[in-house]
Design an enzyme around this catalytic site. Structure first.
Site, short mmCIF file in Angstrom:
data_model
loop_
_atom_site.label_atom_id
_atom_site.label_comp_id
_atom_site.label_asym_id
_atom_site.label_seq_id
_atom_site.Cartn_x
_atom_site.Cartn_y
_atom_site.Cartn_z
N ASP A 21 62.84 -41.25 76.59
CA ASP A 21 63.65 -39.70 76.94
C ASP A 21 64.03 -39.99 78.17
OD1 ASP A 21 64.42 -37.29 76.94
OD2 ASP A 21 62.09 -36.50 77.34
N ASP A 98 72.41 -48.02 62.01
CA ASP A 98 72.03 -47.46 60.71
C ASP A 98 73.37 -46.96 59.60
OD1 ASP A 98 70.22 -47.03 58.58
OD2 ASP A 98 68.67 -47.05 60.12
N ASP A 199 71.17 -48.18 54.56
CA ASP A 199 70.03 -47.27 54.04
C ASP A 199 70.02 -47.22 52.56
OD1 ASP A 199 67.76 -45.34 54.88
OD2 ASP A 199 69.31 -43.85 53.61
N GLU A 248 68.59 -52.07 53.09
CA GLU A 248 67.17 -51.47 52.65
C GLU A 248 67.28 -51.51 51.16
OE1 GLU A 248 64.18 -47.67 52.99
OE2 GLU A 248 66.34 -47.50 53.07
N HIS A 313 60.08 -47.18 59.99
CA HIS A 313 59.69 -45.72 60.34
C HIS A 313 59.23 -45.22 59.37
CE1 HIS A 313 63.74 -46.27 58.84
NE2 HIS A 313 63.76 -45.19 58.42
N ASP A 314 59.39 -45.55 58.05
CA ASP A 314 58.90 -44.97 56.82
C ASP A 314 57.44 -45.32 56.53
OD1 ASP A 314 61.43 -43.60 56.39
OD2 ASP A 314 62.17 -45.36 55.38
C1 NOJ Z 1 65.62 -44.37 53.90
C2 NOJ Z 1 65.15 -43.99 55.30
O1 NOJ Z 1 64.52 -45.31 56.01
C3 NOJ Z 1 64.35 -43.04 55.43
O2 NOJ Z 1 63.91 -42.66 56.55
C4 NOJ Z 1 65.27 -41.67 54.76
O3 NOJ Z 1 64.26 -40.40 54.60
C5 NOJ Z 1 65.99 -41.96 53.39
N1 NOJ Z 1 66.15 -43.33 53.52
C6 NOJ Z 1 66.77 -40.93 53.21
O4 NOJ Z 1 68.06 -41.06 53.93
#
Ligand code: NOJ
Length: 521
Positions: A21, A98, A199, A248, A313-314
């Site tokens: 930040d 992204d 994505d 992805e 991040h997921d």
């Molecule tokens: C995959 C992304 O990595 C995730 O964070 C997101 O919620 C979904 N796609 C929808 O865009």
């Protein structure tokens, strides 16, 4: 110019809300990233994958985009982004954005038009259906397990959304939409970005007949037409030398190397790289890692190239997937050596280079809507998105304000300042291994051959390029393990546990990860 730079590069994945930040509002931003470019240079990474920074209502952490040609004020301005690009490039660091092709935000002007009238010219830019006897068109569910069709009050028809209802899916069968979307891509390429992470790219096309998904999700993803779109996408990218892409490929455990590899086409005509989630789903087991990695190599087309990531991040932090949180320091160092010596492009998730682990976020502080929805079954994705830990000051050097997510409680010990000063830290393991990878072409480009495939908890392999041969051995055990492959005049290039090999011993130390050779390199 080296069109293949991405094969030899080390990527670093930044979740922008959590990296740095710069204005005290508690959320990371682009200026913060600019201020930390020297850090990235010190780590010697070559490229950044930046999770979305586009204008967005932030229903899904920026993966709901309302303007593909602007930066969200939370992160800064277009000028900030241009400056990031320039300053990163000055340091030899490339920037990969992204790209969310599957859906937009419901606040995107395309959707506003599309939903306004049944015969609006942009109606078919999204997936609409009148419904069947007043009911939803089929049984498709979102990735968040809800019904995937939403009746829109304006026209009374249903639109399809793979994720939250505020993320309507685009219709990639519509040529006008496709061209308009490609123009958005061109906008960033013209500006000089070096590539895109796509994505959920295996989900962008849906079954033409919208057939029911039963029993598995076969009709709302992995459709053959996706490959044609990716061929077109690649042609566009190829107009811009030295750009790259990684997809992805969204699948459930245990992952699907074949599916991921299929999106590489011949290796030269679709995506440059595709994430196979098998490695992300692996437990602490040398055999499992071997079979995940080898299956991916086996699935690659002849001109294809692998890439590997352990966290994102997921899916949260890798160290939390190995059962009890014991020996995390040792495991983090072993993973670093593996990631940076496998044949394929490594992607490091910010903070993994410190050995950061998932945080327990109290329910009240959960920000991820998915987490709020199904808590306590799943606590959401925030656990692996906590702010980067720079030092032991109140805001961990991440912010002078109140961080948007709580810091992990270990930040006073696990942080950049402490770890850069500690020879044996996870950070120094990453740094030294990245350096080693850079100085040894065999580690970047060499062929890989396994000599131990998980027996007795050991993974060992060689990387060979021309005359150069480097060997790697990883001991997944918490005890010493016999290893008979140390050559006579063994030279240790890196070890997590020692400086020299005692040839009489022929043992790997507990959790040891060692890189060695018998050559003069
Ligand atoms: C995959 C992304 O990595 C995730 O964070 C997101 O919620 C979904 N796609 C929808 O865009």
């Amino acid at each position: 110019m080296n069109n293949n730079w991405w094969k030899h590069a080390v990527f670093y994945h930044i979740y922008p809300k959590s990296f740095q930040d710069s204005d005290g509002d508690g959320t990371g931003d682009i200026r913060g990233i600019i201020n930390r470019l020297d850090y990235l240079a010190a780590l010697s990474i070559d490229a950044v994958w930046l999770s979305p920074v586009y204008r967005s209502p932030m229903v899904d952490g920026g993966y709901d985009i309302s303007d593909y040609r602007d930066i969200d004020p939370l992160f800064g301005t277009l000028d900030d982004f241009r400056e990031l690009l320039k300053r990163a490039h000055d340091r030899g660091i490339r920037i990969m954005m992204d790209l969310v092709m599957n859906h937009t935000s419901d606040q995107h002007p395309w959707f506003t038009e599309s939903r306004s009238l049944v015969d609006n010219p942009k109606r078919n830019w999204y997936i609409w259906h009148a419904g069947c006897n007043g009911k939803v068109p089929n049984n498709w569910r979102t990735n968040f397990f809800e019904r995937a069709w939403r009746r829109d009050p304006i026209t009374g028809q249903f639109y399809y959304h793979s994720f939250f209802k505020e993320q309507p899916d685009l219709n990639w069968r519509n040529e006008d939409m496709k061209q308009a979307f490609f123009e958005n891509i061109r906008f960033w390429l013209d500006m000089g970005v070096d590539g895109f992470r796509l994505d959920v790219v295996n989900m962008i096309v849906k079954d033409k007949l919208l057939r029911n998904n039963y029993p598995s999700k076969i009709y709302n993803r992995n459709q053959p037409e996706t490959y044609d779109i990716l061929r077109e996408f690649r042609k566009l990218l190829d107009e811009y030398p030295c750009t790259t892409s990684v997809g992805e490929i969204y699948v459930l455990p245990p992952g699907s190397p074949k599916l991921a590899a299929s999106f590489l086409g011949s290796g030269n005509d679709m995506l440059h790289m595709a994430f196979d989630f098998s490695l992300i789903f692996c437990r602490w087991n040398a055999r499992k890692y071997y079979s995940a990695v080898q299956s991916y190599y086996d699935a690659l087309p002849p001109a294809g190239w692998a890439c590997f990531a352990f966290s994102n991040h997921d899916m949260g932090r890798s160290l939390n997937r190995f059962g009890q949180m014991r020996h995390t320091h040792e495991k983090a160092r072993l993973l670093a050596v593996m990631l940076l010596t496998l044949k394929g492009t490594p992607f490091i998730y910010y903070g993994d280079e410190l050995g950061m682990v998932n945080a327990r976020i109290p329910r009240k502080q959960i920000r991820d809507r998915y987490g709020k929805m199904i808590w306590p079954v799943f606590m959401g994705r925030d656990r692996g998105r906590t702010p980067m830990q720079w030092n032991d000051s109140a805001g961990a050097g991440f912010t002078l304000g109140e961080p948007w997510l709580p810091l992990h409680k270990d930040f006073r010990k696990v942080n950049v300042e402490c770890e850069t000063a500690d020879e044996n830290s996870v950070w120094n393991t990453y740094r030294k291994m990245i350096e080693l990878r850079k100085t040894l072409p065999a580690l970047q480009q060499g062929e890989i051959e396994f000599i131990e495939t998980g027996r007795n908890g050991i993974l060992a392999y060689t990387r060979t390029l021309n005359d150069q041969q480097i060997r790697i051995a990883l001991n997944f055990n918490s005890r010493k393990q016999k290893f008979s492959y140390f050559p006579r005049n063994c030279k240790i290039l890196f070890s997590t546990s020692r400086k020299i090999v005692d040839n009489k011993d022929n043992m790997l130390l507990p959790f040891e990860a060692v890189v060695f050779t018998e050559q003069d390199v």
